[in-house]
Write an enzyme that holds these catalytic residues in place. Structure first.
Site, PDB file in Angstrom:
ATOM      1  N   PRO A   2       0.800  -1.213   0.000  1.00 45.06           N
ATOM      2  CG  PRO A   2      -0.428  -1.337   1.962  1.00 45.06           C
ATOM      3  CD  PRO A   2       0.668  -1.980   1.216  1.00 45.06           C
ATOM      4  N   GLY A  10      -2.530  22.798   6.944  1.00 45.97           N
ATOM      5  CA  GLY A  10      -2.067  23.424   8.171  1.00 45.97           C
ATOM      6  C   GLY A  10      -1.624  22.536   9.313  1.00 45.97           C
TER       7      GLY A  10
END
Length: 76
Positions: A2, A10
């Site tokens: 994966p 932010g």
């Protein structure tokens, strides 16, 4: 093997490292992946760019592939 690509607004480097560690553990547990085969990238996105750079192409554009859909108004 994966590979997870996270787009986020932010967050500090420490928060991104913590997120990466938590995602790695979740992938190991949930699909039995070996940690050596898991890669994670984190892309910073400006809040003002979220709709055009993430929401439209990745969320609305791949709605049928989302296993976790947004809890906010995705049309904005």
């Amino acid at each position: 093997m994966p590979h997870i690509h996270v787009k986020i607004v932010g967050k500090t480097d420490e928060e991104k490292r913590n997120l990466s560690e938590a995602i790695t553990e979740a992938v190991k547990v949930s699909v039995g992946a070996d940690e050596a085969n898991i890669t994670i990238s984190v892309e910073d996105v400006e809040k003002a760019d979220w709709v055009e750079k993430v929401n439209k192409p990745d969320i609305i554009g791949h709605w049928d592939q989302l296993y976790k859909k947004p809890g906010y108004d995705h049309l904005k």
